[in-house]
Write a protein that holds these residues in place. Structure first.
Motif, short mmCIF file in Angstrom:
data_model
loop_
_atom_site.label_atom_id
_atom_site.label_comp_id
_atom_site.label_asym_id
_atom_site.label_seq_id
_atom_site.Cartn_x
_atom_site.Cartn_y
_atom_site.Cartn_z
N GLY A 128 -12.07 7.79 6.19
CA GLY A 128 -10.82 8.01 5.48
C GLY A 128 -10.42 6.81 4.66
O GLY A 128 -11.03 5.74 4.72
N ASP A 129 -9.35 6.98 3.89
CA ASP A 129 -8.89 5.96 2.95
C ASP A 129 -7.99 4.95 3.64
O ASP A 129 -7.20 5.28 4.53
N GLU A 130 -8.08 3.71 3.18
CA GLU A 130 -7.16 2.67 3.62
C GLU A 130 -5.80 2.90 2.96
O GLU A 130 -5.72 3.08 1.75
N ILE A 131 -4.73 2.88 3.76
CA ILE A 131 -3.39 3.04 3.19
C ILE A 131 -2.56 1.77 3.33
O ILE A 131 -1.46 1.68 2.76
N PHE A 132 -3.08 0.77 4.06
CA PHE A 132 -2.31 -0.45 4.30
C PHE A 132 -3.26 -1.53 4.79
O PHE A 132 -4.19 -1.25 5.55
N SER A 133 -3.03 -2.76 4.35
CA SER A 133 -3.79 -3.90 4.88
C SER A 133 -2.92 -5.14 4.76
O SER A 133 -2.04 -5.23 3.91
N GLY A 162 0.84 -1.19 0.00
CA GLY A 162 0.00 0.00 0.00
C GLY A 162 0.87 1.24 0.00
O GLY A 162 1.78 1.40 -0.81
N ALA A 163 0.61 2.13 0.96
CA ALA A 163 1.39 3.36 1.06
C ALA A 163 2.59 3.21 1.98
O ALA A 163 3.25 4.20 2.32
N LEU A 164 2.89 1.98 2.40
CA LEU A 164 3.97 1.76 3.36
C LEU A 164 5.11 0.95 2.74
O LEU A 164 4.88 0.05 1.93
N GLN A 165 6.33 1.27 3.14
CA GLN A 165 7.54 0.55 2.74
C GLN A 165 8.10 -0.13 3.99
O GLN A 165 8.44 0.54 4.97
N PHE A 166 8.21 -1.46 3.95
CA PHE A 166 8.71 -2.18 5.11
C PHE A 166 10.18 -1.86 5.35
O PHE A 166 11.00 -1.91 4.43
N ARG A 167 10.50 -1.51 6.60
CA ARG A 167 11.88 -1.21 6.98
C ARG A 167 12.51 -2.40 7.70
O ARG A 167 13.54 -2.93 7.28
N SER A 168 11.92 -2.80 8.83
CA SER A 168 12.50 -3.89 9.62
C SER A 168 11.49 -4.34 10.66
O SER A 168 10.48 -3.66 10.92
N ALA A 217 8.05 2.87 6.48
CA ALA A 217 8.11 4.27 6.05
C ALA A 217 6.84 4.58 5.27
O ALA A 217 6.39 3.79 4.44
N LEU A 218 6.24 5.73 5.55
CA LEU A 218 5.07 6.19 4.81
C LEU A 218 5.51 6.82 3.51
O LEU A 218 6.31 7.77 3.51
N ILE A 219 5.00 6.31 2.40
CA ILE A 219 5.35 6.82 1.07
C ILE A 219 4.27 7.79 0.63
O ILE A 219 3.10 7.40 0.47
N GLU A 220 4.64 9.03 0.45
CA GLU A 220 3.68 10.06 -0.02
C GLU A 220 3.80 10.21 -1.53
O GLU A 220 4.65 10.92 -2.03
N ASP A 221 2.96 9.49 -2.27
CA ASP A 221 3.02 9.54 -3.73
C ASP A 221 2.43 10.83 -4.25
O ASP A 221 1.54 11.40 -3.67
#
Length: 362
Positions: free
Chosen positions: A308-313, A79-85, A358-362
């Motif tokens: 609001g919108d879903e950004i991750f699931s 989704g809008a998230l990038q896995f870090r650790s 990390a939240l990715i703001e496209d």
């Protein structure tokens, strides 16, 4: 039974009944797990470990998670998230577990967390570059009431599910007894005595096990600054939406649109003022899931209905568990980082996870 590895965990869940039904066991509350024959370890710290209402140093072991997707180890975008650790956390301290809420300092290093058995945990996240590699300087202490005694031991108050920090002030929400306690955390830290806040009668009438699950302190200087948001897990209004309350500078109730059978686990503010909701669901027939929604807080006010919108699931094909806490900070490069923590319910088939994206703001 040890369920340290993903393959072992998934194998056990598959053997328990069916993939979708048995995998959801890890999201069931302890009482339901007990009815299904799932063993739990003792949910309370021994008296000697937290004697005399004092804090104790504990050791927490961390095993790294190198990926989030169990089916595609190379994938990092969700989704809008990038896995870090991620880390799987364990400890020989018998009271460690049940992590229900987490707050971080502005650097994402020092943390304060609570368990649902009325215990504080404080310490520091250790990083190697961008990746979390462990915890250091971890201490545990009982949550104290106005009389300076453990609220668990003296009042049988537990289900401490929600935490907010506003400068030097901390707030804890108790789900079953429908109370909110205020702490002078900046002065006394985990040894602070709780002050019982006055709450609206409607908050006291929330369902027994679906009460206040998230607390958010709106910082002074922002719109509605000085207001404390108390959001229920599944206290529903006449239209089936989730009830929330505004306390402090602004008072009143509001609602959050409920959809797809999700309940609220926690909430946190983004730097731009939007509200992030961490949500979860479980069904024996449809499986389990986690999601995050982003809500515009500028529409909040008495009587408001927020959506609001879903950004991750994510479902059980990912490294999730009973995720109950979310915290937000900005790293040294200016990225917005979301940290999620899971409540293992002191169950032998669950894990204490610490995940960062990390939240990715496209």
């Amino acid at each position: 039974m040890s369920l340290g590895g993903a393959n072992t965990r998934r194998g056990f869940l598959a053997a328990a009944a069916s993939i979708s039904a048995a995998a959801g066991l890890s999201l069931l509350p302890p009482a339901a797990q007990a009815q299904l024959g799932v063993q739990s370890r003792p949910p309370q710290p021994a008296a000697a470990e937290l004697a005399a209402e004092r804090r104790v140093a504990i050791e927490v072991h961390a095993r790294p998670l190198t990926s989030f997707d169990l089916r595609d180890r190379a994938r990092t975008r969700f989704g809008a998230l990038q896995f870090r650790s991620g880390l799987v956390l364990t400890s020989s301290f018998r009271g460690f577990g049940g992590l229900s809420a987490l707050r971080l300092d502005s650097a994402g290093e020092r943390f304060v967390a609570i368990s649902d058995k009325a215990t504080w945990f404080t310490g520091k996240i250790v990083y190697r570059g961008r990746d979390m590699v462990g915890l250091a300087d971890v201490e545990a202490a009982p949550v104290l009431g106005p009389d300076g005694r453990s609220i668990m031991a003296s009042r049988r108050w537990y289900d401490t599910e929600a935490l907010a920090v506003d400068g030097g002030t901390a707030y804890i929400g108790l789900e079953r007894v429908h109370q909110i306690l205020k702490y002078d955390f900046g002065r006394d830290g985990v040894l602070a005595r709780g002050e019982v806040l006055a709450v609206p009668p409607a908050l006291r009438r929330l369902p027994s096990n679906k009460g206040v699950e998230a607390l958010v302190a709106i910082p002074k200087g922002a719109r509605l600054g000085g207001t404390l948001l108390a959001i229920s897990e599944r206290g529903l209004d006449a239209n089936g939406n989730i009830i929330g309350f505004m306390l402090g500078a602004q008072t009143g109730s509001f609602a959050i649109r409920r959809s797809d059978d999700y309940d609220i686990s926690d909430a946190a503010l983004l730097p731009d003022g939007d509200l992030l909701l961490l949500e979860r669901k479980f069904s024996l027939f449809r499986g389990a899931g986690i999601r995050i929604r982003r809500l515009p807080l500028n529409k909040l006010g008495p009587g408001a209905l927020l959506d609001g919108d879903e950004i991750f699931s994510a479902d059980l094909g990912y490294e999730i568990d009973n995720l109950e806490g979310i915290a937000v900070h900005r790293d040294a490069e200016g990225h917005t980082i979301l940290t999620l923590v899971s409540d293992d319910n002191f169950s032998m088939i669950q894990r204490n996870l610490l995940l960062q994206f990390a939240l990715i703001e496209d």
